[in-house]
Design an enzyme around this catalytic site. Structure first.
Site, PDB file in Angstrom:
ATOM      1  N   LYS A 121       0.811  -1.219   0.000  1.00 33.25           N
ATOM      2  CA  LYS A 121       0.000   0.000   0.000  1.00 33.25           C
ATOM      3  C   LYS A 121       0.847   1.274   0.000  1.00 33.25           C
ATOM      4  O   LYS A 121       0.445   2.297  -0.540  1.00 33.25           O
ATOM      5  CB  LYS A 121      -0.936   0.003   1.211  1.00 33.25           C
ATOM      6  CG  LYS A 121      -2.010  -1.079   1.174  1.00 33.25           C
ATOM      7  CD  LYS A 121      -3.018  -0.827   0.080  1.00 33.25           C
ATOM      8  CE  LYS A 121      -4.183  -1.809   0.142  1.00 33.25           C
ATOM      9  NZ  LYS A 121      -5.084  -1.658  -1.035  1.00 33.25           N
ATOM     10  N   GLU A 128      -9.954   5.549   2.860  1.00 38.15           N
ATOM     11  CA  GLU A 128     -10.740   4.442   3.389  1.00 38.15           C
ATOM     12  C   GLU A 128      -9.751   3.333   3.720  1.00 38.15           C
ATOM     13  O   GLU A 128      -8.654   3.299   3.172  1.00 38.15           O
ATOM     14  CB  GLU A 128     -11.743   3.952   2.341  1.00 38.15           C
ATOM     15  CG  GLU A 128     -11.198   2.958   1.299  1.00 38.15           C
ATOM     16  CD  GLU A 128     -10.161   3.551   0.356  1.00 38.15           C
ATOM     17  OE1 GLU A 128     -10.064   4.787   0.259  1.00 38.15           O
ATOM     18  OE2 GLU A 128      -9.415   2.778  -0.273  1.00 38.15           O
ATOM     19  N   SER A 180       1.731  -9.552  -0.684  1.00 40.07           N
ATOM     20  CA  SER A 180       1.397  -8.125  -0.678  1.00 40.07           C
ATOM     21  C   SER A 180       1.615  -7.477   0.687  1.00 40.07           C
ATOM     22  O   SER A 180       1.841  -6.278   0.779  1.00 40.07           O
ATOM     23  CB  SER A 180      -0.041  -7.925  -1.128  1.00 40.07           C
ATOM     24  OG  SER A 180      -0.920  -8.684  -0.319  1.00 40.07           O
TER      25      SER A 180
END
Lengths: 394, 256
Positions: free
Chosen positions: A85, A107, A374
């Site tokens: 991210k 969010e 990830s």
């Protein structure tokens, strides 16, 4: 056809109030994306702050145990803040700063994007407000604390199913009411144009590095690249530089929850149909009247009823495959990778590991698979313990 | 002339909104009749959507109440057909893109024409995306209502030039809901709109008192009220109709 289409998907289905904001964002992005100064600053942040390039690790033990294809792990879990991210967030925060914005809103589902946004805001001296489904604030209490520690405000969202989709809706509502000083730092390759393109471009560093690293290690391209898919940002980042390399299979692993034949699923490509929601045309889990379905997955980060428009397009043209992985399979893979390689993956990433466990044994030993890990799984330990019937305190 | 234009023929228009099926269609029917009786010029009928991203908490909750009451798009079509037996007041559907798209845009608009709907408002379909819906609307004599916001600025001309029915001017930033004060320079927006079109303008978002309605209508051709009415629906439930009727009466009186 309007801006930002991937085949029939994408577009800008948003209130008129936000139109100038996304137009302004697109113009700013177009100015920055080829600007050497912007790119130098971003690369410096990627390398010196986030710890890029992330490693491509040959998982020898996993390969031996499965007895088939050679498996490499793209270690996005080793990035600062523990997930992919941060790539997108550093890009968007820098862009927002260039646009003169002083406040970021975001969010978050599992909390990884929220933590990354709170981190970038702290680094760049910006105000930050994160919307998180109340249900997810309970599942991911540690991440809520991390965001607050980083100076961010966390607003629990109680509307709808109180999960990721409601957090997106609430962040959009907030952006509609405060645009001048605020950038909506959307966390995935979804929403209205230009977000799917901007987020993909910032995440494409993953496949750019995989390509260089695998060529160095193996002298050839992999046979398959796989990643988990909720909105789909780590997956599109992992796929992007391989889209033109037709020999490379691209496999997105969706969250099937308790199974795609149940209502407790979040597998959009496998169970959804074409719709318009959250600013985009794409596939969505919905009922016969177009009411958005209350989806479910053990993974708060994949618990979303839609999928990014570029994935919908890659599915339409048959360039990428989208498979469904259940909670059970993901939890088994979570534990298996921990014991086999000493790597605890995020429960999201464990969905991709689970699919590799299924297909690697059937592939020849000279084949190569890359799995994108990830994120790291520390945040999930308490939830997985509960899944196994063990109550531990975070 | 479209039926909607008639709503603006006799002075300032008052446009109330109600979510269909909150808490059931029988109640909505009584409310609509009370609105007509008390002088509503045009009525916005909301088809509930699970995730109404342009709405504040009041209308969000109405959507949830209606959906949990079991209302569906098909039941709402039947309901409108029934109302049309004796009510001529223009009706406009207010819903979200996916409700129409998922039903099948062509099928949805065919039904709209059949039951006597005059226009449609989709807050998540801006000018750039209206080609998905506007041509089918034209084919079925349904006006596709355009919205103009405080942030529209240089977009006003292109939106106004293609506007049909009436133009919905969003009074403030943010989502629907009652506001104590409306700070936007509405006069400047309506002046910019009127340079490019004769289509009437009505102002919505944040209006709840007769004073606000009179002030907004003085700057335009009418006032739209949603959340203040839905609040009454929430408070009085199945008995809301007379209370809403009384409120609509006060509002229409303020616009005379």
């Amino acid at each position: 056809m309007s801006n930002g289409r991937f085949g029939i998907h994408g577009g800008q289905y948003i209130p008129e109030t936000l139109m100038n904001a996304v137009i302004e964002l697109e113009e700013a992005y177009n100015r920055c994306k080829d600007d050497p100064q912007f790119n130098a600053e971003l690369t410096a942040l990627f390398n010196d702050y986030a710890g890029r390039p992330s490693r491509l690790y040959y998982a020898e033990k996993l390969t031996e145990k499965l007895g088939g294809a050679k498996i490499y792990l793209k270690r996005e879990d080793l990035n600062h803040t523990g997930a992919h991210k941060i790539n997108n967030v550093l890009g968007q925060a820098l862009l927002a700063k260039k646009m003169g914005k002083t406040r970021l809103i975001a969010e978050t589902g599992a909390g990884q994007h929220g933590v990354a946004t709170a981190t970038a805001a702290a680094l760049m001296g910006m105000e930050c407000v994160v919307f998180m489904g109340e249900e997810d604030t309970k599942r991911q209490a540690l991440n809520v604390y991390r965001m607050k520690l980083l100076g961010s405000e966390v607003i629990p969202v109680t509307t709808g199913t109180a999960t990721l989709k409601d957090a997106v809706s609430e962040a959009m509502r907030e952006w509609t009411s405060r645009i001048a000083d605020t950038h909506y730092c959307l966390g995935s390759v979804m929403g209205p144009h230009p977000f799917p393109t901007i987020v993909r471009d910032f995440q494409a560093v993953i496949s750019k590095e995989i390509k260089q690293q695998i060529l160095e290690k193996e002298g050839r391209l992999p046979d398959a690249v796989m990643a988990c898919v909720g909105g789909g940002s780590n997956a599109i980042g992992s796929f992007y530089h391989f889209i033109e390399d037709k020999s490379v299979r691209l496999i997105g692993c969706e969250a099937a929850g308790r199974g795609i034949d149940t209502f407790e699923t979040a597998a959009t490509i496998n169970t959804g149909r074409l719709g318009i929601f959250h600013g985009m045309k794409s596939y969505f889990c919905q009922d016969e009247y177009g009411q958005i379905a209350p989806v479910y997955s053990i993974s708060a980060g994949l618990d979303y009823p839609g999928i990014g428009p570029e994935h919908a397009y890659l599915h339409d043209i048959g360039r990428a495959e989208y498979v469904a992985v259940t909670d059970d399979e993901a939890v088994n893979a979570f534990e298996f990778l921990a014991k086999t390689e000493g790597i605890i993956p995020a429960i999201e990433s464990a969905h991709a590991v689970a699919h590799a466990i299924k297909i690697a044994p059937e592939m020849d030993r000279d084949k190569i698979i890359v799995i994108t890990i990830s994120g790291r799984g520390d945040k999930d330990c308490a939830a997985i313990a509960r899944y196994r019937g063990e109550n531990i305190y975070e | 002339m479209s039926n909607i234009a008639k709503a603006f023929e006799n002075g300032k228009a008052f446009i109330p909104f109600i979510t269909c099926g909150d808490p059931d269609l029988e109640t909505t029917g009584n409310i609509v009749r009370e609105m007509v009786k008390n002088g509503a010029s045009l009525i916005e009928l909301g088809i509930p959507f699970s995730d109404p991203t342009a709405e504040g908490p009041v209308i969000q909750e109405a959507n949830i109440r209606a959906l949990s009451g079991g209302v569906t798009t098909d039941k709402i079509f039947d309901f409108v057909k029934e109302l049309r037996k004796d009510i001529r007041t223009p009706f406009v559907f207010m819903t979200y893109a996916n409700v129409v798209f998922s039903y099948g845009t062509e099928k949805f608009l065919t039904k709209c024409e059949e039951v006597g709907i005059d226009g449609i408002i989709l807050p998540d379909v801006p000018f750039e995306e209206k080609e998905d819906f506007a041509p089918a609307c034209r084919a079925h004599n349904i006006d596709f209502i355009s919205m103009i916001a405080p942030t529209s600025e240089q977009r006003i001309e292109m939106i106004a030039k293609e506007a049909e029915g009436f133009i919905y001017i969003v009074s403030s930033l943010g989502v629907t809901g009652v506001r104590s004060e409306i700070k936007t320079d509405i006069a400047a927006i309506t002046a910019a709109v009127r340079k490019h079109t004769k289509t009437p303008c009505a102002i919505g978002f944040g209006i709840s008192t007769p004073e606000q309605a009179a002030k907004m209508a003085a700057l335009s051709d009418g006032a739209i009220v949603g959340s203040a009415i839905v609040k009454l629906a929430a408070k009085y439930g199945k008995d809301a109709a007379p209370h809403i009727g009384e409120y609509v009466g006060q509002m229409t009186a303020a616009l005379k």
